[in-house]
Motif scaffolding. Sequence first.
Motif, PDB file in Angstrom:
ATOM      1  N   VAL A  38       0.851  -1.194   0.000  1.00  0.00           N
ATOM      2  CA  VAL A  38       0.000   0.000   0.000  1.00  0.00           C
ATOM      3  C   VAL A  38       0.885   1.243   0.000  1.00  0.00           C
ATOM      4  N   PRO A  39       0.683   2.180  -0.930  1.00  0.00           N
ATOM      5  CA  PRO A  39       1.547   3.373  -0.989  1.00  0.00           C
ATOM      6  C   PRO A  39       1.498   4.178   0.310  1.00  0.00           C
ATOM      7  N   LYS A  40       2.666   4.427   0.877  1.00  0.00           N
ATOM      8  CA  LYS A  40       2.728   5.171   2.136  1.00  0.00           C
ATOM      9  C   LYS A  40       2.294   6.622   1.962  1.00  0.00           C
ATOM     10  N   GLU A  41       2.442   7.137   0.727  1.00  0.00           N
ATOM     11  CA  GLU A  41       2.045   8.527   0.483  1.00  0.00           C
ATOM     12  C   GLU A  41       0.552   8.735   0.736  1.00  0.00           C
ATOM     13  N   LEU A  42      -0.262   7.725   0.338  1.00  0.00           N
ATOM     14  CA  LEU A  42      -1.699   7.837   0.564  1.00  0.00           C
ATOM     15  C   LEU A  42      -2.026   7.822   2.050  1.00  0.00           C
ATOM     16  N   GLN A  60     -11.047   5.133   9.431  1.00  0.00           N
ATOM     17  CA  GLN A  60     -11.321   5.795   8.152  1.00  0.00           C
ATOM     18  C   GLN A  60     -10.247   5.474   7.121  1.00  0.00           C
ATOM     19  N   VAL A  61      -8.992   5.397   7.570  1.00  0.00           N
ATOM     20  CA  VAL A  61      -7.899   5.037   6.655  1.00  0.00           C
ATOM     21  C   VAL A  61      -8.109   3.634   6.111  1.00  0.00           C
ATOM     22  N   PHE A  62      -8.498   2.708   6.995  1.00  0.00           N
ATOM     23  CA  PHE A  62      -8.720   1.329   6.553  1.00  0.00           C
ATOM     24  C   PHE A  62      -9.901   1.247   5.580  1.00  0.00           C
ATOM     25  N   ARG A  63     -10.990   1.949   5.895  1.00  0.00           N
ATOM     26  CA  ARG A  63     -12.201   1.848   5.086  1.00  0.00           C
ATOM     27  C   ARG A  63     -12.055   2.516   3.720  1.00  0.00           C
ATOM     28  N   THR A  64     -11.370   3.644   3.657  1.00  0.00           N
ATOM     29  CA  THR A  64     -11.323   4.412   2.409  1.00  0.00           C
ATOM     30  C   THR A  64     -10.073   4.159   1.565  1.00  0.00           C
ATOM     31  N   PRO A 109     -10.094  -0.841   0.002  1.00  0.00           N
ATOM     32  CA  PRO A 109     -10.288  -0.876  -1.457  1.00  0.00           C
ATOM     33  C   PRO A 109      -9.068  -1.393  -2.222  1.00  0.00           C
ATOM     34  N   ILE A 110      -7.859  -1.067  -1.746  1.00  0.00           N
ATOM     35  CA  ILE A 110      -6.649  -1.542  -2.424  1.00  0.00           C
ATOM     36  C   ILE A 110      -6.473  -3.043  -2.232  1.00  0.00           C
ATOM     37  N   LEU A 111      -6.803  -3.536  -1.016  1.00  0.00           N
ATOM     38  CA  LEU A 111      -6.615  -4.954  -0.703  1.00  0.00           C
ATOM     39  C   LEU A 111      -7.808  -5.822  -1.076  1.00  0.00           C
TER      40      LEU A 111
END
Length: 304
Positions: free
Chosen positions: A195-199, A212-216, A220-222
């Motif tokens: 997962v990009p650390k920048e995001l 919120q970080v996990f949900r948004t 979605p990435i995983l």
Amino acid sequence: MKKISLALRTRRKKNPWPYLLVSPSLFALGIILCYPIYRLIRLSFEKYGLSEIIAGKGTFVGIQNFADTFTDPEFWKILERTIFFTGGMVLVSVVVGAWLAHLMLNMSPILRNILNGVLILVWAMPQLVSISVWRWMFSFNFSIVTAVINSLGFEMDNHNYFVNTFSGFLIIGGCVAWGALPFITISIYAALTQVPKELLEAAEIDGANSRQVFRTIIFPILLPVYIIIISLSVIWDFQVFSHIWIFLDSRPSSEYYTIAIYAFQKSFGLSEYGMGAAISLIMILTLITITGYYLRQMMKMGSE
């Protein structure tokens, strides 16, 4: 450019080497997988018992085996039980595996390596050994779990945990989920590292909390990884056989029947091999139906 691409496409079509290199694998798959499935389908349309084994030929009965199976009330109870049991094991193993993977991401390197080593040891342990350990933990004569409960002041000497099917399935499901945790945890952890650390840093700057970080962002990435893990877990857990068979001394009562146990008992317990083949084929089709949705969703996400 169009002429070059057309020439390359034509050359690729005429090149037989890719097909020749793949052909041994396809041939092996045809022998190992396709032929047994063909025999299973053929057997499911036959009456095949001990007399047919002696004669060397089954009696064609059409869809009679399927009709008898679908009109058997016990079959629907067993199918419902199998689906609920599978769903519970998949839910527990995926949730706990994801939780451990997130813990590993925030651990120190030393603790992460220790946990990695423990998970690999669990994964490397033979299934028979792991089932035997769990069985010893909940044995009737001496159980380490019972000893702990007794030390807390509750009398539970010589308690049989498998008299009650609820506690029995909890123990069996726990053993199955425990064996699946290493694969799920390591797979999700490997995906989390991509997962990009920048995001994540941008979301933290914007004031997003961990949920919120996990949900948004993370989920979605995983999501493709979760779909693959859930699909594989459903396939593995739906056909659980050895755990129930060994825990219950190769004599499970009908309350512990799953589709795999039911098909085995019909085939080898009652010598109704045609009926057992029909149940096994229904089992395969049920798995395809359950996992087909997740695979279609993954392919849709891939195309997008």
